[in-house]
Design an enzyme around this catalytic site. Structure first.
Site, PDB file in Angstrom:
ATOM      1  CB  CYS A   1      42.242 -25.401   1.043  1.00 16.92           C
ATOM      2  SG  CYS A   1      41.896 -24.309  -0.326  1.00 16.92           S
TER       3      CYS A   1
ATOM      4  CG  HIS B   1      46.882 -23.884  -0.228  1.00 19.61           C
ATOM      5  ND1 HIS B   1      47.068 -24.205  -1.554  1.00 19.61           N
ATOM      6  CD2 HIS B   1      45.537 -23.674  -0.085  1.00 19.61           C
ATOM      7  CE1 HIS B   1      45.897 -24.203  -2.175  1.00 19.61           C
ATOM      8  NE2 HIS B   1      44.957 -23.896  -1.313  1.00 19.61           N
TER       9      HIS B   1
HETATM   10  N1  LIG Z   1      40.832 -28.110  -4.229  1.00 10.79           N
HETATM   11  C1  LIG Z   1      40.899 -27.687  -2.976  1.00 10.79           C
HETATM   12  O1  LIG Z   1      41.973 -27.477  -2.389  1.00 10.79           O
HETATM   13  C2  LIG Z   1      39.654 -27.430  -2.230  1.00 10.79           C
HETATM   14  C3  LIG Z   1      39.746 -27.182  -0.876  1.00 10.79           C
HETATM   15  C4  LIG Z   1      38.598 -26.948  -0.149  1.00 10.79           C
HETATM   16  C5  LIG Z   1      37.396 -26.964  -0.812  1.00 10.79           C
HETATM   17  N2  LIG Z   1      37.329 -27.204  -2.153  1.00 10.79           N
HETATM   18  C6  LIG Z   1      36.018 -27.229  -2.781  1.00 10.79           C
HETATM   19  O2  LIG Z   1      35.698 -28.554  -3.161  1.00 10.79           O
HETATM   20  C7  LIG Z   1      34.870 -28.533  -4.321  1.00 10.79           C
HETATM   21  C8  LIG Z   1      35.489 -29.395  -5.414  1.00 10.79           C
HETATM   22  O3  LIG Z   1      36.778 -28.915  -5.749  1.00 10.79           O
HETATM   23  P1  LIG Z   1      37.762 -29.688  -6.723  1.00 10.79           P
HETATM   24  O4  LIG Z   1      39.035 -28.977  -6.582  1.00 10.79           O
HETATM   25  O5  LIG Z   1      37.724 -31.166  -6.474  1.00 10.79           O
HETATM   26  O6  LIG Z   1      37.099 -29.402  -8.171  1.00 10.79           O
HETATM   27  P2  LIG Z   1      37.266 -30.201  -9.539  1.00 10.79           P
HETATM   28  O7  LIG Z   1      38.569 -30.921  -9.586  1.00 10.79           O
HETATM   29  O8  LIG Z   1      36.967 -29.223 -10.608  1.00 10.79           O
HETATM   30  O9  LIG Z   1      36.106 -31.307  -9.501  1.00 10.79           O
HETATM   31  C9  LIG Z   1      34.746 -30.983  -9.491  1.00 10.79           C
HETATM   32  C10 LIG Z   1      33.895 -32.229  -9.262  1.00 10.79           C
HETATM   33  O10 LIG Z   1      32.526 -31.847  -9.193  1.00 10.79           O
HETATM   34  C11 LIG Z   1      31.769 -32.632 -10.104  1.00 10.79           C
HETATM   35  N3  LIG Z   1      30.618 -31.896 -10.615  1.00 10.79           N
HETATM   36  C12 LIG Z   1      30.606 -30.704 -11.257  1.00 10.79           C
HETATM   37  N4  LIG Z   1      29.340 -30.382 -11.604  1.00 10.79           N
HETATM   38  C13 LIG Z   1      28.542 -31.394 -11.181  1.00 10.79           C
HETATM   39  C14 LIG Z   1      27.146 -31.655 -11.247  1.00 10.79           C
HETATM   40  N5  LIG Z   1      26.302 -30.809 -11.835  1.00 10.79           N
HETATM   41  N6  LIG Z   1      26.677 -32.800 -10.706  1.00 10.79           N
HETATM   42  C15 LIG Z   1      27.521 -33.684 -10.120  1.00 10.79           C
HETATM   43  N7  LIG Z   1      28.864 -33.493 -10.025  1.00 10.79           N
HETATM   44  C16 LIG Z   1      29.359 -32.361 -10.557  1.00 10.79           C
HETATM   45  C17 LIG Z   1      32.758 -32.925 -11.223  1.00 10.79           C
HETATM   46  O11 LIG Z   1      32.277 -34.028 -11.962  1.00 10.79           O
HETATM   47  P3  LIG Z   1      32.586 -34.158 -13.565  1.00 10.79           P
HETATM   48  O12 LIG Z   1      34.024 -34.653 -13.649  1.00 10.79           O
HETATM   49  O13 LIG Z   1      31.581 -35.146 -13.985  1.00 10.79           O
HETATM   50  O14 LIG Z   1      32.395 -32.787 -14.153  1.00 10.79           O
HETATM   51  C18 LIG Z   1      34.010 -33.246 -10.422  1.00 10.79           C
HETATM   52  O15 LIG Z   1      33.923 -34.549  -9.893  1.00 10.79           O
HETATM   53  C19 LIG Z   1      34.724 -27.058  -4.682  1.00 10.79           C
HETATM   54  O16 LIG Z   1      33.534 -26.567  -4.112  1.00 10.79           O
HETATM   55  C20 LIG Z   1      35.923 -26.419  -4.051  1.00 10.79           C
HETATM   56  O17 LIG Z   1      35.715 -25.054  -3.773  1.00 10.79           O
HETATM   57  C21 LIG Z   1      38.420 -27.459  -2.862  1.00 10.79           C
END
Ligand SMILES: NC(=O)c1ccc[n+]([C@@H]2O[C@H](COP(=O)([O-])OP(=O)(O)OC[C@H]3O[C@@H](n4cnc5c(N)ncnc54)[C@H](OP(=O)(O)O)[C@@H]3O)[C@@H](O)[C@H]2O)c1
Length: 344
Positions: free
Chosen positions: A130, A242
């Site tokens: 991000c 950010h």
């Molecule tokens: N947040 C940001 O600003 C941002 C920016 C760029 C990239 N990212 C990347 O995007 C990804 C997600 O981030 P987030 O912030 O959305 O995280 P988050 O809010 O913690 O959500 C994680 C998601 O992944 C799912 N998940 C976890 N384990 C799983 C599995 N074994 N099988 C299927 N689904 C699974 C979760 O489902 P459940 O609810 O069922 O656990 C939830 O839907 C990460 O890799 C992060 O580094 C985030």
């Protein structure tokens, strides 16, 4: 005929925003499927004015899916992206699992859309971190104008960048402080409420964190391998968006006025830069918006050809979900994907 799109991680911060953005931008999808872990099976998430029931990743057959927006973390992506790609869906991944693979394009459409053509080697396209995404959107037009030599950046990153549990931690710690309860750090290494933490992701041997390393390597891969960059990444008690204080040294002269003019015309950038009280953008105002906001443009008299900027963007949108959807639109606009024939 429209596309079938799967969103893996649909219950997460980024996944939910992906569903919103697909609906808002009227993405040409005949069907959108919400997927998460087994524990979320049957949970409901919204897609425009519809409600979708979440399916479990491990039992899902992707053979008639055209595009998979993957946002479930690095280890899930390492295991599942190649399997999903092998079933014929193009995977656009948000984690860091594939960003540094030379057979996987790392794309910010405003900056390096042409590099998308390389996706067919693995059927995977990576979305940057991000903090890199918003930075390169602002750097690209300036690099084209005066050639960037070196960048020094300090980030002020919101808690939503660390997932939904991290947002909950800021909320519960803030409440605990007001109620004079004990404040217990879980997701963050120190208390985040009413504090700032100069540490995101793991430490490396050279003293930099992995988050700082990502900004260096990703800027080189997306924009120009010759650009030198050094970063300090800091977590701040802000829910969404950010901010970045950016110092840039150029090969050629560029004034603050010229920079503002170039940035005003640049795709994805919005310049708000009045030299008066409130004449700049803060993270609160950028939340829910698509633009990369640029404020506080000024010359740095301590180096030759130096500029300072303040860059703010919604990390869940341009930093993740919006960029991923723009990549999918880019595949369609460039006719690099056609919708598969679906069973009647
Ligand atoms: N947040 C940001 O600003 C941002 C920016 C760029 C990239 N990212 C990347 O995007 C990804 C997600 O981030 P987030 O912030 O959305 O995280 P988050 O809010 O913690 O959500 C994680 C998601 O992944 C799912 N998940 C976890 N384990 C799983 C599995 N074994 N099988 C299927 N689904 C699974 C979760 O489902 P459940 O609810 O069922 O656990 C939830 O839907 C990460 O890799 C992060 O580094 C985030």
């Amino acid at each position: 005929m429209g596309f079938k799109v799967a969103v893996v991680g649909a219950t997460g911060n980024v996944g939910r925003e992906m569903m919103n953005i697909l609906a808002e931008r009227e993405f040409p999808a005949d069907e959108v499927v919400a997927i998460a872990s087994r524990k979320s099976l049957g949970q409901e998430v919204s897609y425009g004015d519809k409600t979708l029931k979440v399916k479990a990743l491990e039992h899902y057959d992707f053979s008639d899916t055209d595009i998979c927006l993957m946002s479930a973390g690095g280890s899930v992506s390492k295991e599942w992206s190649p399997k999903i790609a092998a079933q014929g869906a193009i995977v656009i991944d948000n984690s860091s699992a594939w960003r540094y693979d030379s057979d996987v394009p790392l794309i910010v459409p405003e900056v390096n859309a042409d590099a998308i053509e390389g996706f067919s080697k693995r059927n995977i396209i990576a979305n940057p971190n991000c903090s890199t995404a918003q930075l390169v959107v602002a750097l690209k037009p300036l690099h084209d104008k005066a050639k960037i030599k070196r960048v020094v950046v300090a980030t002020y990153q919101s808690v939503s960048g660390a997932g939904k549990e991290a947002m909950e931690e800021l909320f519960s710690q803030t409440k605990a402080v007001y109620q004079i309860d004990e404040v217990v750090p879980k997701k963050f290494p120190k208390r985040i409420a009413f504090n700032v933490i100069p540490h995101i992701d793991v430490f490396q041997d050279d003293g930099y964190t992995r988050e700082e390393w990502k900004m260096v390597v990703e800027t080189k891969k997306i924009l120009d391998p010759k650009i030198k960059l050094t970063a300090t990444c800091v977590r701040v008690p802000v829910f969404v968006s950010h901010s970045e204080a950016v110092n840039i040294e150029f090969e050629e002269p560029i004034t603050a006025d010229e920079a503002r003019e170039v940035l005003r015309k640049a795709p994805g950038c919005l310049v708000i830069d009045k030299r008066e009280n409130g004449g700049y953008v803060t993270p609160y105002e950028a939340a829910g918006e698509d633009a990369t906001y640029i404020s506080r443009v000024r010359e740095d008299p301590t180096v030759d050809n130096g500029l300072m900027l303040w860059v703010v963007s919604d990390n869940l949108r341009k930093g993740a979900a919006l960029n991923a959807v723009q990549i999918a639109e880019c595949l369609i606009n460039r006719k690099l994907i056609a919708a598969k024939k679906k069973a009647a």
